[in-house]
Design an enzyme around this catalytic site. Structure first.
Site, PDB file in Angstrom:
ATOM      1  N   SER A  97       0.820  -1.203   0.000  1.00 35.33           N
ATOM      2  CA  SER A  97       0.000   0.000   0.000  1.00 35.33           C
ATOM      3  C   SER A  97       0.851   1.250   0.000  1.00 35.33           C
ATOM      4  CB  SER A  97      -0.903   0.017   1.233  1.00 35.33           C
ATOM      5  OG  SER A  97      -1.555   1.259   1.380  1.00 35.33           O
ATOM      6  N   LYS A 100       2.397  -2.583   6.257  1.00 35.93           N
ATOM      7  CA  LYS A 100       2.673  -2.714   4.825  1.00 35.93           C
ATOM      8  C   LYS A 100       4.139  -2.425   4.516  1.00 35.93           C
ATOM      9  CE  LYS A 100      -1.412  -3.848   3.145  1.00 35.93           C
ATOM     10  NZ  LYS A 100      -1.631  -5.166   2.527  1.00 35.93           N
ATOM     11  N   TYR A 151      -1.342   0.502  10.169  1.00 30.97           N
ATOM     12  CA  TYR A 151      -1.568  -0.107   8.853  1.00 30.97           C
ATOM     13  C   TYR A 151      -0.369   0.143   7.939  1.00 30.97           C
ATOM     14  CZ  TYR A 151      -3.405  -0.799   4.158  1.00 30.97           C
ATOM     15  OH  TYR A 151      -3.580  -1.207   2.855  1.00 30.97           O
TER      16      TYR A 151
END
Length: 237
Positions: free
Chosen positions: A131, A145, A141
């Site tokens: 991402s 990633k 998050y």
């Protein structure tokens, strides 16, 4: 010869589009998800094999791996966003959010790849979905990633001597998925589009086409890389 492809998180969004692309090319495709109903529906609609599997559960992943004698393509598309803890959250709440993001976006890929790597054929491909959040301070998050990309570099060094390529597709803003859990506003959508050079949101088909290329004979010397597919919203040089 028919290729065997495993797409984790293949019941919706990017994973589903990738599964559809390989199925359309004649591959024997397996998709996984955690819900029996969604797995069954996706398998029926895409005309692929569906397997209920939580990629963060080592026992379930081992059972998944036992289904394969050989594997040509693994796509680690399972993942998701766990919302950050509220201001003033307890340490236990902070820990839970970080553990959930790491489990969904990193550990699931690590476990699945470790479970099936002895089944990879010469010329196999491992493709993991990253991402743009990894480049933009995306909290737990984004950190998960970023860790996925770091792990991929190590994985490539381990598997490349066997003829197996390992790459990450770092996706930018992709419209039409449930990633934002219904919280995408028109204003936010427009702002994300304006960040791009081509002035359009990404589509799941953009990522699917890139994954299909990375598994092709034309990409055999591409490994250990993070490919940014974001319309220019984040550029490398």
């Amino acid at each position: 010869m028919t290729h065997t492809v495993l797409v984790t998180g293949g019941t919706s969004g990017i994973g589903r589009a990738i599964a559809a692309a390989f199925a359309a090319d004649g591959a024997e495709v397996f998709v996984t998800g955690r819900g029996p109903e969604t797995v069954g529906q996706a398998a029926k609609e895409l005309e692929v094999h569906g397997v209920v599997c939580d990629g963060t559960d080592a026992g379930q992943v081992a059972s998944l791996a036992a289904r394969f004698d050989t594997l040509d393509v693994l796509v680690n598309a399972a993942g998701g966003l766990t919302r950050p803890p509220a201001e003033g959250a307890s340490l236990d709440e902070v820990l839970a959010v970080w553990q959930a993001n790491l489990a969904q976006n990193l550990i699931s890929a690590v476990l699945t790849t470790a479970a099936v790597q002895d089944r990879f054929t010469d010329g196999a491909s491992v493709i993991s979905i990253g991402s743009i959040g990894a480049e933009r301070g995306g909290g737990a998050y984004g950190a998960s990633k970023a860790a996925l990309a770091a792990w991929n570099a190590t994985l490539s060094a381990q598997l490349a001597p066997r003829g197996v390529t390992c790459n990450v597709i770092s996706a930018g803003y992709i419209a039409g998925t449930n990633f934002f859990q219904g919280k995408m506003t028109d204003e936010r959508h427009q702002a994300l589009v304006e960040e791009t050079h081509d002035k359009r949101p990404g589509a799941v088909e953009d990522i699917a086409a890139t994954a299909h290329f990375l598994a092709s004979s034309g990409a055999r010397h591409i490994t250990g890389q993070t490919l940014h597919v974001n319309g220019g919203a984040y550029t490398t040089r």
